[in-house]
Design an enzyme around this catalytic site. Structure first.
Site, PDB file in Angstrom:
ATOM      1  N   LYS A   1       0.841  -1.210   0.000  1.00 15.69           N
ATOM      2  CA  LYS A   1       0.000   0.000   0.000  1.00 15.69           C
ATOM      3  C   LYS A   1       0.871   1.254   0.000  1.00 15.69           C
ATOM      4  O   LYS A   1       0.589   2.210  -0.727  1.00 15.69           O
ATOM      5  CB  LYS A   1      -0.952  -0.029   1.201  1.00 15.69           C
TER       6      LYS A   1
ATOM      7  N   GLN B   1      -4.811  -1.350   9.558  1.00 12.93           N
ATOM      8  CA  GLN B   1      -4.558  -2.672   8.992  1.00 12.93           C
ATOM      9  C   GLN B   1      -5.086  -3.762   9.928  1.00 12.93           C
ATOM     10  O   GLN B   1      -4.731  -3.810  11.099  1.00 12.93           O
ATOM     11  CB  GLN B   1      -3.048  -2.859   8.747  1.00 12.93           C
TER      12      GLN B   1
ATOM     13  N   ASP C   1     -11.094   2.787   3.734  1.00 12.80           N
ATOM     14  CA  ASP C   1     -11.313   1.339   3.641  1.00 12.80           C
ATOM     15  C   ASP C   1     -12.808   1.013   3.614  1.00 12.80           C
ATOM     16  O   ASP C   1     -13.192  -0.123   3.305  1.00 12.80           O
ATOM     17  CB  ASP C   1     -10.673   0.635   4.853  1.00 12.80           C
TER      18      ASP C   1
END
Ligand code: NAD
Length: 279
Positions: free
Chosen positions: A50, A94, A117
């Site tokens: 990422k 994460q 997200d």
């Protein structure tokens, strides 16, 4: 018959290039903060990918790494500080977080405006209502692959295997919004194979290497493999037995090089959208 390959790596490069162009046109600086707790090796690889994609896209990324024994409050405080930080447009936590930390609490602390997200309940609720600001990146990537491959969705029967909040359920909702008839299968579904064989579009998001075999696939169906499973020899395998299924399916995604790179590309797109909104 050999299926047409839906090449996620190539499409992801195009999506990233488009995001980069959009940023340049807007003339804004976009910032993504990545919160990583602990030392899960797979998470480290995902975070590295990422951060690298941010560099390629022209997004400024910041890694906020905590040791595995970090306290929940410490992580929450950092998320709240990032919410207030005007240089940061997207915040990514994460997953998975270590056992001692309540993931739902941490995800709920992320501002819905920076939730690139798409995991905040406000954004998930908006997705149910058909007007999501940020769609979770993996299912968004699945839809983009289908659209780019000109796979017809409306009126087709889509079967999604897996009902997680971050992949299976949002994938099913997105397919429903595009007028597919959707079946969701999960660990308690009897006779998975019989359901799978009904699918014009089969999405496997389980986490079990080679669960989907050729006898479970309708000839000509589109098979999307979300699974990422590390085999004992260190190699990566999807949830689909690629070698046999590609002989039956009409379209198929590879692992690696299918949904994985699309997930990262959609994160870039969401971050650029967040920066555009704030500017
Ligand atoms: P999860 O563990 O949260 O959910 C798995 C789902 O599979 C559950 O809903 C469960 O009911 C179902 N399931 C388990 N065993 C089953 C069986 N035998 N038959 C039918 N259903 C079964 O996992 P997740 O986070 O949704 O991830 C699923 C897979 O996708 C994993 O391999 C993960 O690594 C991968 N993944 C890939 C990406 C990507 O970018 N490619 C992103 C997220 C997750």
């Amino acid at each position: 018959m050999t299926a047409t390959l839906l090449d996620g790596k190539a499409l992801a490069a195009r999506v990233r290039a488009q995001a980069r162009e959009t940023l340049a046109e807007l003339g804004v600086r976009a910032g993504l903060a990545v919160v990583l707790v602990g030392d899960d090796p797979a998470s480290r690889v995902y975070v590295r990918n990422k951060v690298r994609a941010c560099e390629e896209t022209g997004i400024c990324s910041e890694l906020h790494a905590f040791p595995a024994d970090a306290g929940e409050n410490e992580v929450l405080e950092r998320v709240l500080a990032l919410n207030r930080d005007a240089r940061i447009h997207g915040i990514l936590v994460q997953l998975p977080l270590p056992a001692g930390i309540d993931s739902e609490r941490v995800l709920a602390a992320v501002s819905p405006h920076k939730d690139v997200d798409g995991f905040h309940v406000e954004n998930l609720g908006a997705l149910v209502a058909g007007r999501a600001k940020f769609v979770p990146c993996t299912p968004a990537g699945v839809l983009r692959l289908l659209q780019h491959g000109n796979v017809r969705i409306a009126g087709r029967h889509a079967v999604v295997i897996g009902r997680s909040t971050i992949v299976g359920k949002p994938a099913a909702l997105l397919l429903l919004q595009r007028d597919a008839t959707v079946t969701i299968c999960h660990s308690k579904t009897p006779d998975l194979a019989a359901h799978a064989r009904q699918a014009d579009i089969l999405v496997a998001a389980v986490g079990r290497a080679k669960l989907v075999t050729a006898d479970m696939v309708k000839p000509g169906a589109c098979v999307i493999d979300v699974g990422m499973n590390r085999l004992p020899d260190g190699s990566l395998a999807g949830d689909v037995d690629f070698a046999s299924v590609k002989e039956v399916a009409g379209w198929i995604t590879p692992v690696p090089g299918g949904v994985g790179p699309m997930t990262v590309a959609m994160l870039m797109e969401n971050t650029v959208a967040a920066a555009r909104e704030s500017g």
